[in-house]
Design an enzyme around this catalytic site. Structure first.
Site, PDB file in Angstrom:
ATOM      1  N   HIS A   1     -11.601  -4.532   9.199  1.00  0.00           N
ATOM      2  CA  HIS A   1     -12.093  -4.405   7.826  1.00  0.00           C
ATOM      3  C   HIS A   1     -13.292  -3.472   7.756  1.00  0.00           C
ATOM      4  O   HIS A   1     -14.074  -3.549   6.808  1.00  0.00           O
ATOM      5  CB  HIS A   1     -12.489  -5.783   7.272  1.00  0.00           C
ATOM      6  CG  HIS A   1     -11.333  -6.559   6.706  1.00  0.00           C
ATOM      7  ND1 HIS A   1     -10.182  -6.779   7.410  1.00  0.00           N
ATOM      8  CD2 HIS A   1     -11.146  -7.170   5.499  1.00  0.00           C
ATOM      9  CE1 HIS A   1      -9.348  -7.511   6.655  1.00  0.00           C
ATOM     10  NE2 HIS A   1      -9.908  -7.748   5.501  1.00  0.00           N
TER      11      HIS A   1
ATOM     12  N   ASP B   1      -8.995   0.447   5.799  1.00  0.00           N
ATOM     13  CA  ASP B   1      -8.037  -0.146   6.737  1.00  0.00           C
ATOM     14  C   ASP B   1      -6.683  -0.395   6.079  1.00  0.00           C
ATOM     15  O   ASP B   1      -5.638  -0.196   6.700  1.00  0.00           O
ATOM     16  CB  ASP B   1      -8.581  -1.472   7.270  1.00  0.00           C
ATOM     17  CG  ASP B   1     -10.026  -1.361   7.702  1.00  0.00           C
ATOM     18  OD1 ASP B   1     -10.279  -1.240   8.902  1.00  0.00           O
ATOM     19  OD2 ASP B   1     -10.929  -1.354   6.829  1.00  0.00           O
ATOM     20  N   PHE B   2      -6.695  -0.853   4.845  1.00  0.00           N
ATOM     21  CA  PHE B   2      -5.415  -1.142   4.176  1.00  0.00           C
ATOM     22  C   PHE B   2      -4.681   0.168   3.872  1.00  0.00           C
ATOM     23  O   PHE B   2      -3.457   0.243   3.931  1.00  0.00           O
ATOM     24  CB  PHE B   2      -5.623  -1.912   2.867  1.00  0.00           C
ATOM     25  CG  PHE B   2      -6.500  -3.141   2.985  1.00  0.00           C
ATOM     26  CD1 PHE B   2      -6.731  -3.743   4.219  1.00  0.00           C
ATOM     27  CD2 PHE B   2      -7.113  -3.692   1.865  1.00  0.00           C
ATOM     28  CE1 PHE B   2      -7.552  -4.871   4.323  1.00  0.00           C
ATOM     29  CE2 PHE B   2      -7.923  -4.811   1.951  1.00  0.00           C
ATOM     30  CZ  PHE B   2      -8.144  -5.402   3.180  1.00  0.00           C
TER      31      PHE B   2
ATOM     32  N   GLU C   1       0.818  -1.222   0.000  1.00  0.00           N
ATOM     33  CA  GLU C   1       0.000   0.000   0.000  1.00  0.00           C
ATOM     34  C   GLU C   1       0.846   1.264   0.000  1.00  0.00           C
ATOM     35  O   GLU C   1       0.564   2.223  -0.721  1.00  0.00           O
ATOM     36  CB  GLU C   1      -0.940   0.010   1.218  1.00  0.00           C
ATOM     37  CG  GLU C   1      -2.092  -0.964   1.141  1.00  0.00           C
ATOM     38  CD  GLU C   1      -1.698  -2.405   1.411  1.00  0.00           C
ATOM     39  OE1 GLU C   1      -0.551  -2.638   1.855  1.00  0.00           O
ATOM     40  OE2 GLU C   1      -2.525  -3.303   1.179  1.00  0.00           O
TER      41      GLU C   1
HETATM   42  C1  TPP Z   1      -2.723  -4.669   4.333  1.00  0.00           C
HETATM   43  C2  TPP Z   1      -3.660  -5.478   3.538  1.00  0.00           C
HETATM   44  N1  TPP Z   1      -3.691  -5.331   2.206  1.00  0.00           N
HETATM   45  C3  TPP Z   1      -4.538  -6.068   1.463  1.00  0.00           C
HETATM   46  C4  TPP Z   1      -5.373  -6.975   2.044  1.00  0.00           C
HETATM   47  C5  TPP Z   1      -6.312  -7.819   1.201  1.00  0.00           C
HETATM   48  N2  TPP Z   1      -5.885  -9.205   1.242  1.00  0.00           N
HETATM   49  C6  TPP Z   1      -6.396 -10.094   2.119  1.00  0.00           C
HETATM   50  S1  TPP Z   1      -5.677 -11.585   2.002  1.00  0.00           S
HETATM   51  C7  TPP Z   1      -4.722 -11.088   0.720  1.00  0.00           C
HETATM   52  C8  TPP Z   1      -3.810 -12.047   0.015  1.00  0.00           C
HETATM   53  C9  TPP Z   1      -2.578 -12.303   0.746  1.00  0.00           C
HETATM   54  O1  TPP Z   1      -1.888 -13.302   0.076  1.00  0.00           O
HETATM   55  P1  TPP Z   1      -0.929 -14.255   0.848  1.00  0.00           P
HETATM   56  O2  TPP Z   1      -0.188 -13.462   1.873  1.00  0.00           O
HETATM   57  O3  TPP Z   1      -0.125 -14.995  -0.143  1.00  0.00           O
HETATM   58  O4  TPP Z   1      -1.875 -15.264   1.647  1.00  0.00           O
HETATM   59  P2  TPP Z   1      -2.875 -16.368   1.080  1.00  0.00           P
HETATM   60  O5  TPP Z   1      -4.196 -15.722   0.887  1.00  0.00           O
HETATM   61  O6  TPP Z   1      -2.314 -16.894  -0.168  1.00  0.00           O
HETATM   62  O7  TPP Z   1      -2.946 -17.388   2.156  1.00  0.00           O
HETATM   63  C10 TPP Z   1      -4.942  -9.766   0.434  1.00  0.00           C
HETATM   64  C11 TPP Z   1      -4.244  -9.024  -0.624  1.00  0.00           C
HETATM   65  C12 TPP Z   1      -5.336  -7.069   3.443  1.00  0.00           C
HETATM   66  N3  TPP Z   1      -6.162  -7.893   4.107  1.00  0.00           N
HETATM   67  N4  TPP Z   1      -4.474  -6.340   4.153  1.00  0.00           N
END
Ligand code: TPP
Ligand code: TPP
Ligand code: MG
Ligand code: MG
Lengths: 337, 361, 361, 337
Positions: free
Chosen positions: A133, A89-90, A64
């Site tokens: 969230h 939040d992000f 972000e």
């Molecule tokens: C700071 C933040 N940015 C974006 C998100 C949206 N988000 C939730 S899970 C996710 C994917 C994360 O991928 P990874 O760390 O590889 O975990 P996986 O889902 O593959 O287990 C994202 C982008 C978030 N929750 N928090």
């Protein structure tokens, strides 16, 4: 032959705004998480990537701060990027770039640069998502000189204020609320507006009470006003639309007329937008004119819960606003201990 | 000492996933040390429990009974179970949004989880967290939260605390490949490395962050290169192979407890369901669908079961019993949770500050 | 493809600074390609100008005439000058808190800088920025700010813009070793690498972040390992050797303009003054004092001058003239700036938003 | 023989608080940038590292987010860390860990954990440092449920509220202002206080006007009140001390008595602490009791400048407060257009 009016939803109206901007302004591009996904940001950006190419509709790593800074950098070089944060939040990870950088570069460099970045963040609450969230935090950003803050409450505004935000030479935080995506209306033709000329709008008039809110709260105020009208109470309803810099002329004028103010906000109470509304009015209106003490309706002083019964009691509702409005209108007899 | 990247191009290969990324590989039986049979049997049982719980939650999501966002871990059961085998009392484990598996692997109660996803007062977070915020202090799970990357520095702090305690305890940080794109990850790795904090970093590299493949988000698919940069000893293993996960974990944990500082594991795996929710194909394109079919042949559960059978440690009947038992446990837990109460209205305000009530509005 | 850090230990040496970090090394004359003589002569002149401006500012700080915090770049003149030699019109350069050198190297006016540190309306930032916020768009300096790491992602965005423009322009990001500890740095490197953005990352590694040596903040002293991790081609050079800086920059810039994506330079150098202010010894302990004496023998200016003299390109007289001219320019600029006006009262509110006045209180 | 009283400055009093905590509470440690430097955080932590060891007084890389998160992690494991940000501006990089993590973990996990982290940030403005080194932003943090916000305005409070913050089981943001470091007073013996019991304090009483402020603004209010008293105008002065959760009882009571309120704050105006003071009072006081509309004194709506003449006009001063107070007291005749 009579034509049935074509209505557009709030999310689709945002998409119309993007389409217009990408079509008519080569300097516009958009960058953020989820832009190549069919569902990430609701229907507000569907297929923009295939329509305008993935060079102008850029999906990003989970970074972000870096991506917001990058958008700012492009803005300093003549582009008008829109950076997308699918949740407020992000976006908090990018506060430095928004608040300490974008909002200050113009003044800090003596007005020699402008940073026409639009940060679009989505308020996406409810659905048992919980504390991390569900934040909206418009009050935070409305606190920052140099940052314009826009919160549309209707589909037309969602489209037109997005366009005005992006065409503004100043950094803008544009917040849309997923709870408004259900709203539909017939959209007028697009008109490019000067954001500096936009401000609060009186969306209903009455003598008894001033209801002030922004975004989803403005919608709740309109609904509450309709219900109150059925009870013989007529409200001025003010949709703030542009939270910063705040033009309080309209709300002051209305308060002088009605003598009663209820400020509704979907953010927290302390140092919040509702406090600003009340402070702005209280400073400017002779207390003798007020028929009752002004009041706030906000979130309770707690992080968002997940459990559905708690969630139901957490967010302001039309019912609750009506109830507080009724108390306020009867409040000449209210006793202050 | 003038130098440039031209000098180091050779060993960049060490940071490629190679055939670990190939969905068609790693279908043959696992290499098992018979000494590990017992642990693998109980690991198998635990993975089956996780699978069954997740399928139940998935069903309840699809029926609209569970409403909070659930990130299912089906297909990725091995990392949690493998690492949990080396977690001892005093260690502190942190997870993220996809942490049902971490919770259950550490010994968390299915009822507590199933009550939590229903928002019940009997849930592990007393109904205040839902799927994305789990905690289970008695079993060492100190918290899981859905802000990507957020628990990584927190885990480093827990590692610093463990070092101060001086009992040889460690902190464990579970996160995904997406989280390595957050600045917080790098700040944490550097801090842990500099302070020699006893932290086990476990990256479950499942190639995806939401809808986006790692090749669209990073210049290379293996994330061990970050550990190398931060001078944190690392190892990479097939994250669908419980035996391999255990071996890698064992080595890392021994080094950590010996006071050598942090270690990093990259466990390569794949999720079977969409990023969030119960569906398989909610996210993305054709490539992922093909891959998924191949990855299902790399199922951590059935591959382990086949291997243990070949080994003589497991027979068909027993395997069947594992599944039946898991189903019974889960159905009972679900039923119980369904009848539990929601948190009382006052919970909203009474849990904000210690000892005092927050203000209503 | 199971692998571990044990496999890569050999080439960790590539990421050690070796004798570049040794204050006693690199005192012999520079290796100079005579073809580069002309550029080096003008580089020498520019470095002398920077030195003289900085000494003037230091004096004025010590006298209390300049009040804004100034981070002097004395001793570190070569990276700015060397890199600036390959910056062309259309490129965008960003700096940080210690950026007087970047400003002057790009051709910025001494008067504009000296007026700015006095808070005058004629300053490069119209008196609104002071030493830590410099801008000079006509010369390609798009902004310097003192939040550590903040301009790194901004520079990446400028690189993305340059790529969209399609003119072969690049962005340049100057930062210190301390900045590599900020998450923003890593997010930026990954983003630039993934998007193949034309960005030249220039880390002036002077070993210190404020009072703290890099060995107390990072597990290793060369920061090129981060570039390696993010798959950004890198080179390391003696940051006190203008010829070496130029060679490394030339190669990097050619690759960038050829569309190969970002490049990273680590330029090893040393600051002579305290972190902030005019004093030499404001910060820290004895070790630094000893080192400083040795590093002064590695003075980028005198070492280059000696080498050019040996080369026949420069004679004593000419060198003396360079210094005298610089002093004249600086004294005149200072005198002029001292008589300039402060910004008008309305500047406070008229520069916040485009086209409108902000509210008073 | 008469003893001359020993006075202690604000910075030294903070150091006394650290010393007390580190000496008496083994669970306390401190982590942040500059802790091994002789000058980084003024005289507020001098030589703590040599006194208590660099394992408990930890200097760090330039990683605000990571270090704040690490402090939170240690807090979850039974420690009481104090994380230091030498400037509020730098702390903004750690907003996620403070606001989305620390402030929410207790509620989000059903009250099963506590996060006794103290985030100490220093307001270090003036001196021509400009826009990125001068923010205070207490209004932001006072907006967040779950986060206690403390701003001492006297040496005694600086010491004792630091101790109370660290001993609180909740996350606390403790903000001290370098402009107060010149204040000296005789310190009473240390007493461990329960932060939940601390709140605004009436530091002077009068009938004509209520002055409310926190931190350096509380100091300005006290000075202004002394000057006003010389002009025959007597003020209630309220030092807010604990901004969140805010106990507005005292200010409401005072407003009812004086009928006039001037809220002074060194932060920006919109959605700021001064707005909260006015909103809290306006909501609770019958407007008929007010003798004048309440007013705010805050920063102007601009980032901090560097140039000294602009800097002088940027920050509220005693003069300016006195002038506004005089206008307010004469304001019964004020006309509202
Ligand atoms: C700071 C933040 N940015 C974006 C998100 C949206 N988000 C939730 S899970 C996710 C994917 C994360 O991928 P990874 O760390 O590889 O975990 P996986 O889902 O593959 O287990 C994202 C982008 C978030 N929750 N928090
Ligand atoms: C985000 C942030 N954290 C901390 C600081 C305080 N600070 C100013 S300069 C500096 C040192 C940075 O070191 P480095 O990047 O190596 O640059 P150098 O001073 O050596 O040129 C620090 C820590 C800051 N300005 N911004
Ligand atoms: Mg993943
Ligand atoms: Mg440095």
């Amino acid at each position: 032959m009579k034509q049935t009016p074509v209505t557009t939803g709030y999310g689709a109206a945002i998409r119309d705004g993007f389409e217009y901007l990408l079509q008519n302004h080569p300097s516009v591009f958009t960058i953020g998480q989820g832009l190549w996904s069919p569902w990430y940001v609701g229907n507000s950006m569907t297929d923009l990537d295939s329509q305008f190419g993935r060079e102008r509709v850029i999906d990003t790593p989970v970074s972000e701060l870096g991506c917001t800074g990058a958008a700012l950098g492009a803005a300093l070089c003549g582009y008008r990027p829109i950076v997308i944060h699918p949740r407020v939040d992000f976006m908090l990870l990018a506060v430095d770039q928004i608040v300490t950088q974008a909002a200050k570069w113009r003044s800090m460099f003596g007005g020699q640069v402008c940073a026409p970045i639009t940060v679009r963040a989505i308020i996406n609450r409810g659905g048992e998502q919980g504390a991390q969230h569900s934040q909206s935090l418009q009050s935070w950003f409305a606190h920052i000189p140099g940052l314009r803050v826009v919160m549309p409450s209707t589909p037309t505004d969602a489209r037109d204020l997005l366009i005005a935000s992006v065409l503004s030479d100043d950094p803008v935080l544009y917040l849309d609320d997923r709870w408004l995506y259900g709203l539909e209306e017939e959209l007028p033709p697009i008109e490019e507006r000067n954001l500096a000329q936009e401000g609060p709008r009186l969306t209903r008039t009455g003598q008894d009470l001033t209801l002030v809110g922004c975004s989803y709260s403005a919608h709740l105020c309109r609904e509450a006003a309709a219900r109150l009208s059925a009870n013989g109470i007529e409200c001025d309803v003010i949709d703030i639309r542009v939270l910063n810099p705040l033009d309080s002329t309209l709300m002051i004028k209305s308060a002088k007329k009605t003598g009663r103010v209820l400020a509704v906000d979907g953010d927290w109470r302390s140092c919040g937008m509702a406090a600003e509304v009340i402070a702005s009015i209280s400073e400017a209106v002779d207390p003798r004119v007020m028929r009752a003490a002004p009041r706030r309706v906000t979130l309770p002083d707690a992080p968002a819960p997940t459990s559905s019964p708690l969630e139901r009691s957490y967010y302001p509702t039309v019912d609750y606003i009506v109830q507080r409005a009724l108390a306020l209108v009867g409040a000449q007899q209210e006793t202050f201990e | 000492m003038r130098a440039s990247s031209a000098d180091t191009s050779a060993e960049r290969n060490a940071f490629s996933l190679g055939n670990l990324a190939d969905a068609g590989s790693y279908h043959e039986p696992l290499l098992i040390d018979p000494l590990d049979n017992e642990a693998l049997m109980s690991g198998l049982q635990r993975m089956i429990l996780i699978r069954v719980v997740e399928e139940k939650i998935g069903d309840m999501v699809s029926q609209g009974v569970v409403k909070c966002p659930c990130h299912l871990v089906i297909g990725q059961e091995a990392p949690a179970v493998g690492v949990a085998g080396y977690v001892r009392k005093g260690d502190r484990v942190f997870g993220a949004h996809r942490s049902h598996g971490h919770f259950l692997a550490l010994g968390g109660s299915p009822h507590g989880l199933l009550a939590e996803v229903q928002g019940k007062d009997t849930g592990v977070s007393r109904g205040m967290g839902g799927s994305m915020h789990l905690i289970d202090i008695p079993n060492g799970l100190f918290g899981t939260v859905p802000i990507v990357g957020a628990t990584i520095p927190i885990a480093v702090g827990a590692g610093i605390a463990a070092k101060m305690d001086g009992n040889g305890d460690m902190a464990v940080s579970f996160f995904g490949d997406g989280a390595t794109e957050e600045g917080a990850f790098h700040e944490s790795m550097n801090l842990a490395s500099t302070m020699k904090a006893p932290v086990l970093f476990v990256c479950e590299n499942n190639f995806f962050s939401s809808h986006l493949h790692i090749n669209l988000r990073q210049p290379d698919s293996s994330v061990c290169r970050y550990a190398e940069a931060h001078r944190v000893g690392w190892a990479r293993a097939d994250g669908n192979d419980l035996a391999a996960v255990r071996t890698a974990t064992k080595e890392a944990v021994e080094a950590i407890r010996a006071g050598e500082g942090p270690r990093f594991l990259e466990l390569v795996t794949y999720r079977w369901r969409g990023h969030v929710g119960h569906r398989e194909d909610e996210d993305v394109g054709v490539k992922r669908k093909d891959d998924l079919a191949a990855w299902k042949l790399r199922d951590p559960i059935s591959r382990l079961a086949v291997s243990l059978e070949a080994n003589g440690a497991l027979d068909r009947q027993q395997l069947k019993r594992f599944w039946t038992e898991a189903h019974t446990v889960v159905e009972e837990a679900w039923a119980e949770a369904s009848h539990d109460q929601y948190p009382p209205a006052k919970a909203l305000l009474s849990r904000v500050y210690s000892g005092t009530m927050a203000r209503k509005r």
